[in-house]
Design an enzyme around this catalytic site. Structure first.
Site, mmCIF file in Angstrom:
data_model
loop_
_atom_site.group_PDB
_atom_site.id
_atom_site.type_symbol
_atom_site.label_atom_id
_atom_site.label_comp_id
_atom_site.label_asym_id
_atom_site.label_seq_id
_atom_site.Cartn_x
_atom_site.Cartn_y
_atom_site.Cartn_z
ATOM 1 N N SER A 63 40.722 33.572 31.726
ATOM 2 C CA SER A 63 40.311 33.122 32.755
ATOM 3 C C SER A 63 40.353 32.008 33.268
ATOM 4 O O SER A 63 41.408 31.156 33.021
ATOM 5 C CB SER A 63 39.001 33.789 33.173
ATOM 6 O OG SER A 63 38.707 33.914 35.041
ATOM 7 N N ASP B 155 43.689 43.729 38.854
ATOM 8 C CA ASP B 155 42.797 42.529 38.809
ATOM 9 C C ASP B 155 41.996 42.588 40.079
ATOM 10 O O ASP B 155 42.672 42.379 41.242
ATOM 11 C CB ASP B 155 43.530 41.273 38.587
ATOM 12 C CG ASP B 155 42.482 40.078 38.297
ATOM 13 O OD1 ASP B 155 41.459 39.973 38.683
ATOM 14 O OD2 ASP B 155 42.747 39.417 37.241
ATOM 15 N N HIS C 98 40.271 42.656 35.909
ATOM 16 C CA HIS C 98 40.005 41.216 35.067
ATOM 17 C C HIS C 98 39.545 41.174 33.919
ATOM 18 O O HIS C 98 38.494 41.576 33.472
ATOM 19 C CB HIS C 98 39.217 40.398 36.067
ATOM 20 C CG HIS C 98 39.510 38.932 35.701
ATOM 21 N ND1 HIS C 98 40.745 38.237 35.553
ATOM 22 C CD2 HIS C 98 38.692 37.968 35.320
ATOM 23 C CE1 HIS C 98 40.399 36.930 35.369
ATOM 24 N NE2 HIS C 98 39.201 36.857 35.263
#
Length: 225
Positions: A33, A151, A207
């Site tokens: 991330s 996501d 995600h």
């Protein structure tokens, strides 16, 4: 840029890496991330010891312009949230103290973003080209980017492959290869792409959601090189 949280953390990491005798021959790095774009800053700013491979897992390399799990193109509420964030994201104090603000990228106010983004606009060479940044990034043997097809946290998801929203609006996206950043080769990504150094991977799921098998089959081989 003094006092900016991300800048301070990147500088600390660079210092630690330089002091580690085990890494002097080079090392591979994997960022998850927001950690992915922070590690890219390390690659661009700190070539010693050399980063060999950078694996970006759901990184936001062109920043974000959306609230997690908020479908901005279909919800007025999400647009209101964006407007609220825009009013404060480029405030100097917020830029220096709120991590997420440091990679907030407003395509509707491009000049404001370029002027006041302390971190992202700098590492993406949007206020001018730092040849050292460009040279250092091109030292990577591989730059691997993973996109999560479902996501709901990162908006737009194209940023995970270095794409983003087209400037001046908030609906249409463009790929890295369609962007000015690539066409002007501000970071050396076009040259890296032609040399086969850029790797674009994708996986189903939200995600950072992936199976152990997918991780081992697709990412571990880059760490063994």
């Amino acid at each position: 840029m003094i006092g900016c949280w991300v800048q301070t953390q990147v500088a600390m990491v660079c210092e630690k890496l330089a002091q580690d005798p085990k890494l002097q021959g080079g090392y591979n790095a994997m960022g998850f991330s927001q950690g992915a774009q922070f590690l890219r800053a390390v690659a661009q700013r700190c070539p010693n010891p050399p980063m060999k491979t950078l694996i970006s897992v759901g990184g936001q390399h062109q920043g974000v312009y959306g609230f997690p799990r908020c479908p901005g193109e279909t919800s007025k509420i999400c647009d209101y949230i964006r407007e609220a964030l825009n009013t404060g994201a480029y405030n100097d104090w917020i830029q220096k103290h709120l991590v997420q603000a440091e990679y907030w990228h407003d395509p509707l106010n491009d000049d404001l973003y370029k002027k006041h983004s302390l971190f992202l606009a700098d590492i993406n060479q949007e206020r001018g080209v730092n040849e050292t940044y460009k040279k250092n990034l091109q030292m990577l043997e591989k730059f691997v980017m993973v996109k999560f097809l479902q996501d709901s946290v990162v908006d737009p998801v194209d940023t995970e492959w270095f794409g983003f929203l087209k400037t001046g609006q908030a609906k249409e996206t463009e790929t890295l290869q369609e962007s000015v950043l690539y066409k002007e080769d501000r970071l050396g990504l076009a040259a890296m792409d032609k040399a086969g150094k850029l790797v674009f991977l994708k996986t189903e799921g939200d995600h950072l959601q992936f199976t152990r098998e997918w991780f081992v089959d697709n990412l571990i081989p880059f760490l063994r090189s």
